[in-house]
Motif scaffolding. Structure first.
Motif, PDB file in Angstrom:
ATOM      1  N   HIS A 253      45.371  48.991  30.597  1.00  0.00           N
ATOM      2  CA  HIS A 253      45.556  50.441  30.645  1.00  0.00           C
ATOM      3  C   HIS A 253      46.275  50.858  31.937  1.00  0.00           C
ATOM      4  O   HIS A 253      45.919  51.855  32.568  1.00  0.00           O
ATOM      5  N   GLY A 254      47.273  50.076  32.317  1.00  0.00           N
ATOM      6  CA  GLY A 254      48.095  50.413  33.470  1.00  0.00           C
ATOM      7  C   GLY A 254      47.509  50.037  34.816  1.00  0.00           C
ATOM      8  O   GLY A 254      48.123  50.303  35.847  1.00  0.00           O
ATOM      9  N   VAL A 255      46.335  49.418  34.829  1.00  0.00           N
ATOM     10  CA  VAL A 255      45.676  49.044  36.089  1.00  0.00           C
ATOM     11  C   VAL A 255      45.660  47.521  36.203  1.00  0.00           C
ATOM     12  O   VAL A 255      45.121  46.836  35.325  1.00  0.00           O
ATOM     13  N   MET A 256      46.250  46.980  37.274  1.00  0.00           N
ATOM     14  CA  MET A 256      46.290  45.542  37.480  1.00  0.00           C
ATOM     15  C   MET A 256      44.955  45.065  38.049  1.00  0.00           C
ATOM     16  O   MET A 256      44.430  45.633  39.005  1.00  0.00           O
ATOM     17  N   SER A 257      44.398  44.039  37.435  1.00  0.00           N
ATOM     18  CA  SER A 257      43.149  43.429  37.895  1.00  0.00           C
ATOM     19  C   SER A 257      43.437  42.026  38.406  1.00  0.00           C
ATOM     20  O   SER A 257      44.096  41.236  37.729  1.00  0.00           O
ATOM     21  N   ASP A 258      42.934  41.716  39.567  1.00  0.00           N
ATOM     22  CA  ASP A 258      43.227  40.439  40.216  1.00  0.00           C
ATOM     23  C   ASP A 258      42.136  39.421  39.895  1.00  0.00           C
ATOM     24  O   ASP A 258      41.344  39.041  40.747  1.00  0.00           O
ATOM     25  N   PHE A 259      42.096  38.971  38.630  1.00  0.00           N
ATOM     26  CA  PHE A 259      41.107  37.982  38.231  1.00  0.00           C
ATOM     27  C   PHE A 259      41.490  36.609  38.781  1.00  0.00           C
ATOM     28  O   PHE A 259      42.674  36.285  38.907  1.00  0.00           O
ATOM     29  N   PRO A 260      40.504  35.778  39.090  1.00  0.00           N
ATOM     30  CA  PRO A 260      40.824  34.445  39.604  1.00  0.00           C
ATOM     31  C   PRO A 260      41.431  33.556  38.521  1.00  0.00           C
ATOM     32  O   PRO A 260      41.203  33.771  37.322  1.00  0.00           O
ATOM     33  N   TRP A 261      42.194  32.555  38.955  1.00  0.00           N
ATOM     34  CA  TRP A 261      42.786  31.603  38.031  1.00  0.00           C
ATOM     35  C   TRP A 261      41.744  30.601  37.574  1.00  0.00           C
ATOM     36  O   TRP A 261      40.851  30.218  38.325  1.00  0.00           O
ATOM     37  N   VAL A 262      41.851  30.201  36.331  1.00  0.00           N
ATOM     38  CA  VAL A 262      41.067  29.095  35.794  1.00  0.00           C
ATOM     39  C   VAL A 262      41.971  27.869  35.770  1.00  0.00           C
ATOM     40  O   VAL A 262      43.066  27.919  35.203  1.00  0.00           O
ATOM     41  N   TRP A 263      41.526  26.781  36.403  1.00  0.00           N
ATOM     42  CA  TRP A 263      42.345  25.588  36.621  1.00  0.00           C
ATOM     43  C   TRP A 263      43.636  25.974  37.383  1.00  0.00           C
ATOM     44  O   TRP A 263      44.750  25.857  36.882  1.00  0.00           O
TER      45      TRP A 263
END
Length: 299
Positions: A253-263
């Motif tokens: 919805h236009g908001v960037m979320s900085d989720f961690p990388w998996v592998w």
């Protein structure tokens, strides 16, 4: 043996449009039930309590329906057909493969196609992001759409399979942390987490072992980093066997979320060929689950 045959039926025929264009699919009917309860109960005070009551009605209704069907003559045949309808292996592979096919036409087509199977923003995605989204959807939905319903059928037959499917449908519709559903959908989201606890980890095991990957440490390390308590397990396993970094930053919805990388050690230049590899991984994990079902049936 009924589940074994149901898995084969689903793999062979999937969801024939000639049938479901004429009559409503059970998933559509479940969605109507969830939507009706949401419309009638999700208002005013005590929304969490009302959500608990709604979940109880859905679960008890699904369980009772499963037992009522058992009273029908030739129940075994009907049970197998219904179980096949409630599985989604072939349709999952078809939807994921369509993203790879679309990407080979153009990035625009790839974005349009992946938007049909993921909820994140797709307009600004590059080819790697589109491919990762398709692969993540493949891993998560293998657990939700195939392994989990099969697992609960093994545990308690059609009644528990229906309980799982109505709960999973409710979670997808009202289990979101939005102003409308934060309270009302709380029970459905938590119960869905509980029902997926074992199947998600089983799915990760099936993906890893079917690819000869026996080092569990990277999966154990990365799965808990995922925002979902369960989706991280199949995603972590898929990331490792394909050597692709999954999850990571994305926009909703236009908001960037900085989720961690998996592998995070994996490649970040995923493309259509990696989506194809994910489809092959789906079939390998499915085949191992089929073998497991056959062993249980023989025992």
């Amino acid at each position: 043996m009924i589940l074994f045959l149901a898995m084969l039926l689903d793999a062979a025929f999937g969801e024939p449009r000639a049938i479901w264009d004429r009559i409503p699919h059970p998933a559509v009917l479940m969605g109507s039930v969830v939507g009706g309860l949401d419309l009638r109960l999700n208002a005013g005070r005590h929304r969490r309590a009302k959500g608990v009551a709604a979940l109880a009605m859905m679960v008890l209704g699904a369980y009772a329906l499963g037992h009522a069907i058992a009273l029908i003559p030739d129940f075994g045949l009907l049970e197998g057909i219904l179980a096949a309808i409630l599985l989604a292996q072939k349709s999952l592979v078809d939807h994921v493969r369509s993203v790879a096919d679309a990407l080979r036409i153009s990035l625009t087509e790839g974005r349009r196609t992946v938007a049909m199977i993921v909820g994140r923003d797709t307009a600004a995605m590059n080819e790697a992001a589109v491919s990762r989204a398709a692969i993540e959807s493949a891993a998560e939905n293998l657990s939700d759409g195939v392994i989990a319903p099969a697992f609960w059928f093994l545990i308690g037959g059609l009644p528990l399979m229906l309980v799982y499917k109505i709960t999973n449908t409710a979670d997808s519709m009202i289990g979101h942390r939005t102003p409308r559903h934060e309270e009302f959908g709380w029970a459905s989201a938590r119960f869905d987490d509980l029902l997926n606890l074992i199947p998600a980890r089983l799915t990760a095991l099936l993906i890893a072992v079917s690819h000869g990957h026996i080092n569990a440490r990277p999966i154990l390390r990365d799965a808990p980093l995922h925002r979902s308590p369960n989706a991280g397990w199949p995603e972590a396993a898929m990331a490792v066997v394909l050597n692709i970094a999954l999850s990571g930053p994305r926009a909703y919805h236009g908001v960037m979320s900085d989720f961690p990388w998996v592998w995070p050690e994996g490649r970040r230049d995923a493309g259509p060929h990696d989506v194809d590899a994910a489809c092959r991984a789906l079939w390998r994990a499915w085949a191992m689950m089929l073998a497991l079902v056959a062993v249980v049936a023989l025992i």
